[in-house]
Write an enzyme that holds these catalytic residues in place. Sequence first.
Site, mmCIF file in Angstrom:
data_model
loop_
_atom_site.group_PDB
_atom_site.id
_atom_site.type_symbol
_atom_site.label_atom_id
_atom_site.label_comp_id
_atom_site.label_asym_id
_atom_site.label_seq_id
_atom_site.Cartn_x
_atom_site.Cartn_y
_atom_site.Cartn_z
ATOM 1 N N LYS A 44 -3.134 7.757 -3.167
ATOM 2 C CA LYS A 44 -4.480 7.396 -3.169
ATOM 3 C C LYS A 44 -5.202 8.284 -4.179
ATOM 4 O O LYS A 44 -6.484 8.210 -4.391
ATOM 5 C CB LYS A 44 -5.206 7.857 -1.709
ATOM 6 C CG LYS A 44 -4.723 7.121 -0.532
ATOM 7 C CD LYS A 44 -5.562 7.295 0.685
ATOM 8 C CE LYS A 44 -5.543 8.497 1.447
ATOM 9 N NZ LYS A 44 -6.197 8.540 2.483
ATOM 10 N N LYS A 46 -5.768 11.264 -4.553
ATOM 11 C CA LYS A 46 -6.220 12.764 -3.994
ATOM 12 C C LYS A 46 -5.172 13.607 -3.748
ATOM 13 O O LYS A 46 -3.904 13.353 -3.531
ATOM 14 C CB LYS A 46 -6.508 12.286 -2.339
ATOM 15 C CG LYS A 46 -7.747 11.439 -2.154
ATOM 16 C CD LYS A 46 -8.219 11.493 -0.754
ATOM 17 C CE LYS A 46 -9.692 11.246 -0.432
ATOM 18 N NZ LYS A 46 -10.172 11.116 1.049
HETATM 19 N N1 C2G Z 1 -16.299 10.259 7.012
HETATM 20 C C1 C2G Z 1 -17.374 10.081 7.692
HETATM 21 N N2 C2G Z 1 -18.410 11.081 7.086
HETATM 22 C C2 C2G Z 1 -18.284 11.898 5.848
HETATM 23 C C3 C2G Z 1 -16.970 12.058 5.463
HETATM 24 C C4 C2G Z 1 -15.879 11.146 5.937
HETATM 25 O O1 C2G Z 1 -17.758 9.561 8.425
HETATM 26 N N3 C2G Z 1 -19.204 12.445 5.474
HETATM 27 C C5 C2G Z 1 -15.006 9.498 7.538
HETATM 28 C C6 C2G Z 1 -14.529 8.355 6.497
HETATM 29 O O2 C2G Z 1 -15.468 7.301 6.397
HETATM 30 C C7 C2G Z 1 -13.214 8.059 7.018
HETATM 31 C C8 C2G Z 1 -12.882 9.265 7.771
HETATM 32 O O3 C2G Z 1 -13.980 10.110 7.855
HETATM 33 O O4 C2G Z 1 -13.302 6.931 8.188
HETATM 34 C C9 C2G Z 1 -11.646 10.283 6.860
HETATM 35 O O5 C2G Z 1 -12.493 10.232 5.654
HETATM 36 P P1 C2G Z 1 -11.147 10.810 4.322
HETATM 37 O O6 C2G Z 1 -10.500 11.896 4.927
HETATM 38 O O7 C2G Z 1 -12.087 10.695 3.127
HETATM 39 O O8 C2G Z 1 -10.285 9.653 4.410
HETATM 40 P P2 C2G Z 1 -10.052 8.619 3.399
HETATM 41 O O9 C2G Z 1 -9.686 9.288 2.219
HETATM 42 O O10 C2G Z 1 -11.107 7.695 3.117
HETATM 43 O O11 C2G Z 1 -8.779 7.849 3.851
HETATM 44 O O12 C2G Z 1 -6.068 3.983 5.112
HETATM 45 C C10 C2G Z 1 -7.328 4.645 5.095
HETATM 46 C C11 C2G Z 1 -7.311 6.116 4.324
HETATM 47 O O13 C2G Z 1 -6.353 6.928 4.722
HETATM 48 C C12 C2G Z 1 -8.540 6.714 4.485
#
Ligand code: C2G
Length: 137
Positions: A44, A46
């Site tokens: 990803k 990351k």
């Molecule tokens: N999130 C949120 N508000 C934030 C930060 C994150 O609602 N201020 C939500 C994101 O929208 C996501 C969840 O928290 O639904 C997890 O965020 P991340 O750990 O950044 O996940 P991501 O890297 O987007 O991975 O297959 C899908 C991926 O694995 C998603």
Amino acid sequence: MKKVITYGTFDLIHKGHIRLLQRARELGDHLTVCVSTDEFNAEKGKRAYTSYEDRKYILEAIKYVDEVIPERGWDQKIQDVQDNDIDVFVMGDDWKGKFDFLKDYCEVIYLPRTEGISTTKIKQDLGLSNDDDWKEE
Ligand code: C2G
């Protein structure tokens, strides 16, 4: 039992993550969190500060979370929904529309993100915005 699933890296757990998990859990009776492995995070683009094992450990300690399973790739969601008898798939709305193909298998809900907080913002505010600063001691 109405089962909910969500996916993510959940690095440096913060209020935005907790609010997502809380709202997701409130949509059913059981919440499964599929947390990205370190290898999938690399895919990803990351690099989480916290290892997969530790992110799993932390998520399992959160009262809204009932089960934590690994997310190893982009294409496991349909199988996960079927294998875990999932009724509702939930993601923050930064993903809006990206997972609509799951509507053939379960309800798909995108929840508003929590403004003003993100793992990236935490890193930047700490002046750790590039990877080199992240080397563990
Ligand atoms: N999130 C949120 N508000 C934030 C930060 C994150 O609602 N201020 C939500 C994101 O929208 C996501 C969840 O928290 O639904 C997890 O965020 P991340 O750990 O950044 O996940 P991501 O890297 O987007 O991975 O297959 C899908 C991926 O694995 C998603």
